[in-house]
Design an enzyme around this catalytic site. Structure first.
Site, PDB file in Angstrom:
ATOM      1  N   GLU A   1      -5.618  55.190  55.177  1.00 25.76           N
ATOM      2  CA  GLU A   1      -6.840  54.898  55.935  1.00 25.76           C
ATOM      3  C   GLU A   1      -7.547  56.175  56.392  1.00 25.76           C
ATOM      4  OE1 GLU A   1      -6.107  50.590  57.984  1.00 25.76           O
ATOM      5  OE2 GLU A   1      -4.569  52.101  58.277  1.00 25.76           O
TER       6      GLU A   1
ATOM      7  N   GLU B   1       0.774  47.228  54.581  1.00 26.60           N
ATOM      8  CA  GLU B   1       0.880  46.516  55.854  1.00 26.60           C
ATOM      9  C   GLU B   1       1.279  45.060  55.681  1.00 26.60           C
ATOM     10  OE1 GLU B   1      -2.060  49.922  56.536  1.00 26.60           O
ATOM     11  OE2 GLU B   1      -1.647  48.464  54.945  1.00 26.60           O
TER      12      GLU B   1
END
Length: 271
Positions: free
Chosen positions: A117, A137
């Site tokens: 990210e 995730e």
């Protein structure tokens, strides 16, 4: 606290090194806070004109959030998890995305979760041929929380991003290049030299113009084209009264290298 982020200076370029190699440079709360504090200092230092962000050690850029620490916040409930983890991580990626100096991620190894990210958020990125990326995730039973559900689809396209987000599968630096997550892939030994070369190519130009371009792109990319053009015009109007624009025009008319503060071409001409 600052030991969690090492700072190396080379002329107008500063290299920030995520420094938890024994934890694959996982982003614990103290590291994120330290990096945010350092970015505040760097932004106000006019002598620093570009930032390179990389990871310590040979294995990882960053493995993402520190799961052991994060799990303690989760155990305290949604409000604590949102405040401790989500808001903190989103502050970091938003800060990197909107930074008014070029930030180049030099992805030297594993870039999972929050590490991926960060790579999505920074304006420029170069990957080592040893880099490996993932949005894992979903393996923890959760969505990404540092902006991955929003930035990755904007970079890679909705369907290609959803495949990565929904499977959690790792992907190569070649795939990251294809998806637009990084600007180039280089041999591992060439990673930092390539990042410095890119920074120097930017430093030939006006720092105010670079900041205007970064702002216009960051603010405009999620707007309609009409709203984006207004932002572009606003940024240009801010440049009109500046010495940088006058110098750039004069240099072009007289066919010489422009002489901006800290300008590499000007130094070369003087040398």
């Amino acid at each position: 606290m600052t030991d969690l982020v090492l700072v190396e200076r080379s002329d107008a370029i500063v290299t920030l090194i995520l420094n938890r190699p024994e934890k694959l440079n996982a982003l614990n709360y103290a590291l994120i806070d330290s990096l945010l504090e350092i970015l505040d200092v760097v932004e106000l230092d006019d002598a620093i004109r570009a930032v390179i962000l990389t990871g310590a050690g040979d294995k990882a850029f960053s493995a993402g959030g520190d799961i052991h620490e994060f799990s303690q916040s989760v155990a305290r409930g949604p409000d604590a998890a949102l405040q401790d983890f989500v808001a903190r991580g989103q502050r970091l990626t938003a800060r990197l995305e909107a930074f008014r100096k070029p930030v180049i991620a030099a992805v030297n190894g594993l870039a999972y979760g929050g590490g991926c990210e960060i790579t999505e958020a920074v304006p420029l990125a170069i990957a080592s041929d040893r880099a490996i990326f993932a949005k894992p995730e979903i393996n923890l039973g959760m969505p990404p929380t540092f902006g991955g559900t929003q930035r990755l689809p904007r970079l890679a396209g909705r369907k290609r991003a959803l495949e990565l987000l929904l499977t959690g599968d790792a992907f190569s630096p070649e795939r990251a290049l294809e998806l637009g997550l990084v600007n180039q892939m280089v041999a591992h030994a060439d990673l930092l030299p390539a990042a410095h070369d890119l920074a120097r190519r930017i430093l030939r130009h006006s720092p105010l113009a670079a900041a205007s371009i970064l702002t216009a792109v960051t603010r405009g990319i999620n707007q309609s084209i009409a709203e984006g053009l207004l932002i572009e015009g606003e940024q240009f109007s801010r440049m009109v009264p500046t010495a940088d624009l006058r110098e750039g025009l004069d240099a072009w008319i007289t066919r010489r290298a422009p002489r901006y503060p800290g300008n590499w071409a000007a130094h070369a001409a003087k040398g």
